[in-house]
Design a protein around this motif. Structure first.
Motif, PDB file in Angstrom:
ATOM      1  N   LEU A   1     -34.086 -17.259  22.671  1.00  0.00           N
ATOM      2  CA  LEU A   1     -32.825 -17.038  21.978  1.00  0.00           C
ATOM      3  C   LEU A   1     -31.849 -16.392  22.941  1.00  0.00           C
ATOM      4  CD1 LEU A   1     -34.132 -15.623  18.563  1.00  0.00           C
ATOM      5  CD2 LEU A   1     -33.906 -18.004  19.302  1.00  0.00           C
ATOM      6  N   GLU A   2     -30.873 -17.166  23.384  1.00  0.00           N
ATOM      7  CA  GLU A   2     -29.824 -16.584  24.224  1.00  0.00           C
ATOM      8  C   GLU A   2     -29.009 -15.579  23.420  1.00  0.00           C
ATOM      9  OE1 GLU A   2     -27.565 -19.793  25.779  1.00  0.00           O
ATOM     10  OE2 GLU A   2     -29.272 -20.742  26.774  1.00  0.00           O
ATOM     11  N   SER A   3     -28.707 -15.946  22.188  1.00  0.00           N
ATOM     12  CA  SER A   3     -27.990 -15.033  21.296  1.00  0.00           C
ATOM     13  C   SER A   3     -28.352 -15.370  19.856  1.00  0.00           C
ATOM     14  CB  SER A   3     -26.466 -15.149  21.492  1.00  0.00           C
ATOM     15  OG  SER A   3     -26.016 -16.451  21.136  1.00  0.00           O
ATOM     16  N   ALA A   4     -28.374 -14.342  19.040  1.00  0.00           N
ATOM     17  CA  ALA A   4     -28.614 -14.513  17.605  1.00  0.00           C
ATOM     18  C   ALA A   4     -27.925 -13.361  16.894  1.00  0.00           C
ATOM     19  CB  ALA A   4     -30.108 -14.528  17.299  1.00  0.00           C
ATOM     20  N   GLU A   5     -27.206 -13.678  15.848  1.00  0.00           N
ATOM     21  CA  GLU A   5     -26.518 -12.623  15.103  1.00  0.00           C
ATOM     22  C   GLU A   5     -26.440 -13.003  13.632  1.00  0.00           C
ATOM     23  OE1 GLU A   5     -21.883 -13.928  15.895  1.00  0.00           O
ATOM     24  OE2 GLU A   5     -22.838 -12.475  17.246  1.00  0.00           O
ATOM     25  N   HIS A   6     -26.327 -11.978  12.805  1.00  0.00           N
ATOM     26  CA  HIS A   6     -26.162 -12.249  11.376  1.00  0.00           C
ATOM     27  C   HIS A   6     -25.356 -11.118  10.747  1.00  0.00           C
ATOM     28  CE1 HIS A   6     -28.869  -9.105   9.929  1.00  0.00           C
ATOM     29  NE2 HIS A   6     -28.567  -9.474   8.710  1.00  0.00           N
ATOM     30  N   SER A   7     -24.770 -11.424   9.612  1.00  0.00           N
ATOM     31  CA  SER A   7     -24.040 -10.436   8.831  1.00  0.00           C
ATOM     32  C   SER A   7     -24.352 -10.689   7.363  1.00  0.00           C
ATOM     33  CB  SER A   7     -22.528 -10.560   9.077  1.00  0.00           C
ATOM     34  OG  SER A   7     -21.803  -9.706   8.209  1.00  0.00           O
ATOM     35  N   ALA A   8     -24.638  -9.607   6.626  1.00  0.00           N
ATOM     36  CA  ALA A   8     -24.983  -9.749   5.213  1.00  0.00           C
ATOM     37  C   ALA A   8     -24.239  -8.731   4.370  1.00  0.00           C
ATOM     38  CB  ALA A   8     -26.490  -9.593   5.021  1.00  0.00           C
ATOM     39  N   ASP A   9     -22.995  -8.457   4.732  1.00  0.00           N
ATOM     40  CA  ASP A   9     -22.271  -7.398   4.038  1.00  0.00           C
ATOM     41  C   ASP A   9     -21.026  -7.887   3.316  1.00  0.00           C
ATOM     42  OD1 ASP A   9     -20.840  -8.016   6.273  1.00  0.00           O
ATOM     43  OD2 ASP A   9     -20.372  -5.952   6.824  1.00  0.00           O
TER      44      ASP A   9
ATOM     45  N   GLU B   1     -23.634 -12.670   0.677  1.00  0.00           N
ATOM     46  CA  GLU B   1     -24.204 -13.820   1.371  1.00  0.00           C
ATOM     47  C   GLU B   1     -24.514 -13.457   2.809  1.00  0.00           C
ATOM     48  OE1 GLU B   1     -21.368 -16.974   1.235  1.00  0.00           O
ATOM     49  OE2 GLU B   1     -20.031 -16.057   2.688  1.00  0.00           O
ATOM     50  N   LEU B   2     -25.514 -14.125   3.352  1.00  0.00           N
ATOM     51  CA  LEU B   2     -25.900 -13.930   4.742  1.00  0.00           C
ATOM     52  C   LEU B   2     -25.330 -15.066   5.576  1.00  0.00           C
ATOM     53  CD1 LEU B   2     -29.298 -12.929   6.225  1.00  0.00           C
ATOM     54  CD2 LEU B   2     -28.250 -15.057   6.972  1.00  0.00           C
ATOM     55  N   ILE B   3     -24.685 -14.701   6.680  1.00  0.00           N
ATOM     56  CA  ILE B   3     -24.153 -15.689   7.621  1.00  0.00           C
ATOM     57  C   ILE B   3     -24.813 -15.423   8.971  1.00  0.00           C
ATOM     58  CG2 ILE B   3     -22.102 -16.579   8.776  1.00  0.00           C
ATOM     59  CD1 ILE B   3     -20.480 -15.599   6.374  1.00  0.00           C
ATOM     60  N   GLY B   4     -25.427 -16.448   9.544  1.00  0.00           N
ATOM     61  CA  GLY B   4     -26.126 -16.263  10.805  1.00  0.00           C
ATOM     62  C   GLY B   4     -25.880 -17.398  11.771  1.00  0.00           C
ATOM     63  N   ALA B   5     -26.067 -17.111  13.059  1.00  0.00           N
ATOM     64  CA  ALA B   5     -25.911 -18.123  14.101  1.00  0.00           C
ATOM     65  C   ALA B   5     -26.892 -17.820  15.225  1.00  0.00           C
ATOM     66  CB  ALA B   5     -24.480 -18.143  14.632  1.00  0.00           C
ATOM     67  N   VAL B   6     -27.527 -18.872  15.735  1.00  0.00           N
ATOM     68  CA  VAL B   6     -28.508 -18.738  16.812  1.00  0.00           C
ATOM     69  C   VAL B   6     -28.210 -19.803  17.862  1.00  0.00           C
ATOM     70  CG1 VAL B   6     -30.949 -18.922  17.446  1.00  0.00           C
ATOM     71  CG2 VAL B   6     -30.292 -17.855  15.272  1.00  0.00           C
TER      72      VAL B   6
ATOM     73  N   ILE C   1     -28.925 -25.177  18.523  1.00  0.00           N
ATOM     74  CA  ILE C   1     -27.940 -24.292  17.902  1.00  0.00           C
ATOM     75  C   ILE C   1     -28.163 -24.341  16.397  1.00  0.00           C
ATOM     76  CG2 ILE C   1     -25.492 -23.876  17.454  1.00  0.00           C
ATOM     77  CD1 ILE C   1     -24.867 -25.078  20.169  1.00  0.00           C
ATOM     78  N   LEU C   2     -28.204 -23.176  15.784  1.00  0.00           N
ATOM     79  CA  LEU C   2     -28.432 -23.081  14.340  1.00  0.00           C
ATOM     80  C   LEU C   2     -27.347 -22.219  13.716  1.00  0.00           C
ATOM     81  CD1 LEU C   2     -30.173 -23.284  11.712  1.00  0.00           C
ATOM     82  CD2 LEU C   2     -31.419 -21.278  12.536  1.00  0.00           C
ATOM     83  N   GLN C   3     -26.764 -22.722  12.639  1.00  0.00           N
ATOM     84  CA  GLN C   3     -25.811 -21.956  11.851  1.00  0.00           C
ATOM     85  C   GLN C   3     -26.259 -22.017  10.399  1.00  0.00           C
ATOM     86  OE1 GLN C   3     -22.161 -24.026  12.765  1.00  0.00           O
ATOM     87  NE2 GLN C   3     -21.757 -22.772  14.572  1.00  0.00           N
ATOM     88  N   ALA C   4     -26.203 -20.880   9.704  1.00  0.00           N
ATOM     89  CA  ALA C   4     -26.715 -20.849   8.337  1.00  0.00           C
ATOM     90  C   ALA C   4     -25.893 -19.908   7.467  1.00  0.00           C
ATOM     91  CB  ALA C   4     -28.177 -20.416   8.328  1.00  0.00           C
ATOM     92  N   ARG C   5     -25.819 -20.282   6.199  1.00  0.00           N
ATOM     93  CA  ARG C   5     -25.199 -19.438   5.176  1.00  0.00           C
ATOM     94  C   ARG C   5     -26.145 -19.459   3.976  1.00  0.00           C
ATOM     95  NH1 ARG C   5     -19.704 -18.273   4.297  1.00  0.00           N
ATOM     96  NH2 ARG C   5     -19.212 -19.842   5.881  1.00  0.00           N
ATOM     97  N   ILE C   6     -26.620 -18.273   3.555  1.00  0.00           N
ATOM     98  CA  ILE C   6     -27.596 -18.173   2.478  1.00  0.00           C
ATOM     99  C   ILE C   6     -27.123 -17.116   1.491  1.00  0.00           C
ATOM    100  CG2 ILE C   6     -30.014 -17.737   1.888  1.00  0.00           C
ATOM    101  CD1 ILE C   6     -30.751 -18.398   4.765  1.00  0.00           C
TER     102      ILE C   6
END
Length: 266
Positions: A191-199, A203-208, A218-223
């Motif tokens: 993983l060169e970079s991975a980040e998420h925010s859940a505030d 909802e959780l927003i993440g990118a890897v 490359i992964l982008q997700a919204r849960i």
């Protein structure tokens, strides 16, 4: 005052949930160590914090923790903790001595949130880490933890606790190796970079961004909702995966987080 029963990681059939749970307890041990020291004095002596933190982690996980680099904290409206060169021991039968190595980790938390009953890690930053997940021919997994008295995190009884919520995270330069008797060769993730925010908006927003066996992904997700995500319950999801020349976009609903084959997918 009578000693309260030690918290234990809640049993679950998912290795991902177990890993998140004991990593959260590792971070919680750092937080407890700093909080205890701040009550006793207004200084954060590394020779006091280091053994206390190492003791707490081993008490919960049954695995030896070593902090070989710096360990410091700063108090204010936000308490920050920084630790370097962290090592968590592997299972006795493991293929290498350490299950987890972290070059540098920073934790930030709001003490007022804890006083309001909302214990959480507000921000987590990890730079440089190597994680080994392995399972032997007997079906033993190195992510199956036991406390210092041998009580397994896999016990069917006991109420335990779930992983502590992490509101934001920023990871970089993370190597993950997965070994199993069922795999012809280990799986290698970087993983060169991975980040998420859940505030925001529950909802959780993440990118890897990283590689799988040196192939870019490359992964982008919204849960959402996040409160159900913490309980591994029903969630809606929107995921985009780009792997080499192919791109996959899916969205849908999942009644149980760790039962992906039962998802309703568009």
């Amino acid at each position: 005052m009578a000693a309260s029963r030690r918290p234990r990681i809640a049993p679950t059939h998912s290795p991902v949930h177990r890993i998140v749970a004991w990593l959260s307890w590792l971070m919680l041990a750092l937080v407890i160590a700093i909080s205890a020291a701040s009550v006793a004095a207004f200084s954060f002596e590394h020779y006091t914090l280091r053994p206390l933190t190492e003791f707490l982690v081993q008490r919960v996980t049954g695995r030896a923790l070593s902090i070989e680099g710096g360990l410091e904290a700063r108090a204010g409206s936000i308490i920050s903790i920084r630790a370097g060169r962290i090592r968590l021991a592997n299972a006795d039968w493991g293929s290498r001595g350490d299950m987890l190595n972290i070059d540098e980790m920073e934790i930030f938390f709001d003490p007022m949130r804890w006083l309001r009953g909302g214990a959480a890690i507000d921000d987590l930053a990890i730079r440089g880490a190597r994680l080994l997940l392995e399972q032997n021919k007997q079906g033993q997994s190195n992510w199956a933890m036991a406390d210092s008295e041998g009580e397994s995190s896999n016990d069917a009884g006991g109420q335990g606790v779930t992983a502590m919520p992490i509101i934001r995270s920023r990871l970089s330069d993370i190597d993950i190796t997965v070994k199993s008797a069922d795999l012809a060769q280990p799986l290698e993730f970087h993983l060169e970079s991975a980040e998420h925010s859940a505030d925001r908006g529950n909802e959780l927003i993440g990118a890897v961004a990283g590689t799988v066996h040196n192939r870019p992904i490359i992964l982008q997700a919204r849960i959402s909702p996040v409160d159900q995500l913490h309980e591994a319950g029903a969630v809606d999801f929107d995921i985009k995966i780009a792997y080499e020349a192919a791109t996959l976009v899916v969205d849908g609903h999942l009644d149980k987080l760790f039962q992906p084959l039962q998802a309703n997918v568009n």
